[in-house]
Design a protein around this motif. Sequence first.
Motif, PDB file in Angstrom:
ATOM      1  N   THR A 157       0.838  -1.195   0.000  1.00 28.11           N
ATOM      2  CA  THR A 157       0.000   0.000   0.000  1.00 28.11           C
ATOM      3  C   THR A 157       0.873   1.245   0.000  1.00 28.11           C
ATOM      4  OG1 THR A 157      -1.760  -1.149   1.203  1.00 28.11           O
ATOM      5  CG2 THR A 157      -1.792   1.265   1.258  1.00 28.11           C
TER       6      THR A 157
ATOM      7  N   SER B 132      -3.761   5.325   1.943  1.00 25.00           N
ATOM      8  CA  SER B 132      -5.210   5.142   1.887  1.00 25.00           C
ATOM      9  C   SER B 132      -5.881   6.429   2.326  1.00 25.00           C
ATOM     10  CB  SER B 132      -5.667   3.973   2.760  1.00 25.00           C
ATOM     11  OG  SER B 132      -5.337   4.205   4.121  1.00 25.00           O
TER      12      SER B 132
ATOM     13  N   SER C  95      -7.807   2.964  -1.484  1.00 20.56           N
ATOM     14  CA  SER C  95      -6.484   2.469  -1.112  1.00 20.56           C
ATOM     15  C   SER C  95      -5.649   2.405  -2.381  1.00 20.56           C
ATOM     16  CB  SER C  95      -6.574   1.080  -0.474  1.00 20.56           C
ATOM     17  OG  SER C  95      -5.290   0.615  -0.121  1.00 20.56           O
TER      18      SER C  95
ATOM     19  N   GLU D  24      -2.436   1.135  -4.275  1.00 20.64           N
ATOM     20  CA  GLU D  24      -1.484   0.035  -4.177  1.00 20.64           C
ATOM     21  C   GLU D  24      -0.380   0.170  -5.233  1.00 20.64           C
ATOM     22  OE1 GLU D  24      -1.859  -2.278  -1.735  1.00 20.64           O
ATOM     23  OE2 GLU D  24      -3.617  -1.111  -1.078  1.00 20.64           O
TER      24      GLU D  24
ATOM     25  N   ASN E 181       6.975   0.821   4.050  1.00 23.72           N
ATOM     26  CA  ASN E 181       7.202  -0.385   3.238  1.00 23.72           C
ATOM     27  C   ASN E 181       8.648  -0.879   3.327  1.00 23.72           C
ATOM     28  OD1 ASN E 181       4.737  -1.240   1.556  1.00 23.72           O
ATOM     29  ND2 ASN E 181       4.731   0.993   1.314  1.00 23.72           N
TER      30      ASN E 181
ATOM     31  N   PRO F  92       0.854   3.578   5.012  1.00 25.78           N
ATOM     32  CA  PRO F  92       0.638   2.126   4.868  1.00 25.78           C
ATOM     33  C   PRO F  92       0.483   1.374   6.186  1.00 25.78           C
ATOM     34  CG  PRO F  92       2.281   2.860   3.313  1.00 25.78           C
ATOM     35  CD  PRO F  92       1.981   4.044   4.180  1.00 25.78           C
TER      36      PRO F  92
END
Length: 402
Positions: free
Chosen positions: A247, A250, A261, A263, A297, A336
């Motif tokens: 992600t 969002s 969301s 991606e 991430n 995320p």
Amino acid sequence: MSKMSWLGGMVTGSLLTAAGLALAGQMGQGPLNPNRLFSETLAQISQYYVDPVDEDRLADTALKGLVSSLDDYSKYLEGDDIRELQEMADGHYSGLGLEVDFDAQKHLIVTSPIKDSPAAKAGIKAGDRVLAINGQDVEGKSLKALAHELRGAPQDKVKLLVSRNSHQLRFAIAPADVQVDSVTSYPLDHHRLWLRISQFQYSTPLEVSQAIKSARPQSVIIDMRGNPGGVFPAAVDVADLFLSKGTIVSTHGRASYANQSFEAKPGDPFETLPLLVLLDKDSASAAEILAGALKDNGRAKVLGVQSFGKGSVQSLIPLGDGERALKITTAKYLTPSGVSIQGKGITPDIKAGTILADAKARSLLKSHYPLTRKAETMVEGNWADDALLWEATSYLDNNHLK
């Protein structure tokens, strides 16, 4: 005795009493009707205010106050405001191509003439103090008003009186289309690329991609210090250049389209390129979206200080004939990891000042890792005094991210 008397600037007496009785008779007769109340207020002001009023201007002023009361980012916009917002997103406008600001003494100073702009070609330089525009003294005017005057009409020349090294110089410059790049990049050495994103506009993802492909570095420092944000989709697309999955961000709001969301898509060109992100207290909004996506991430470390903390998204909603619009907050976003950074900001992985704590350490590093000639002579700033840049260089080397 007069039927009307003055008390502290307030009219009292039979006139006020009559109005009060009429109002009292209407009170408690049902729920408030905002539309009717607004119309009645305008009508009463138009009829009874001591001087004639422009009803359109009065309505615009009232609506500006109404919308701005929602939060710091919601605005009621008119023609010039809408065009300026669109120009910022597009990255080009008609003007002289000057970046200006007030210094500590409230003098209007040229911070930078934009490359290849009319101002740059005419010889305006960073540090020039603007004394007058078209014969009018700049003192006492707002920065927004002065910036508007520096644009001018395409067919007219803008006359500037500037002070440089105690000498006064005069310029007459014709406005033209100015392209504002959102990305600046320089190789720090033979394997590290410094890539500054000053704001996010529609062209930013392409500019980032082109800069990296051209330099072919082994690692990149993404510098977003002072970046106030910009176009939301641009931040998402830049993040997607470096992420193959996960992600990015969002959004959550009352409207159905505000709940999304975003991606990452697989197969991006730079998904394995080592990254380090630089932030400061003025890094906000879209800059925080990119930093949060890369940090959460596990794609990059963040070096610097706590960022600004603007965790909301604004939408532009046209009104009437298109000469007016609402820019209102329609969603809040989460990083995320599901965290809202509103009022909090992005917390850096590495706090500024912890890698190189003193000037002696920086001096040793500079002698060990000399910058390229291009970086040393760049106009954008003084690398020798940029402590955070040297910390970033040291971190990349010590962690084998060359």
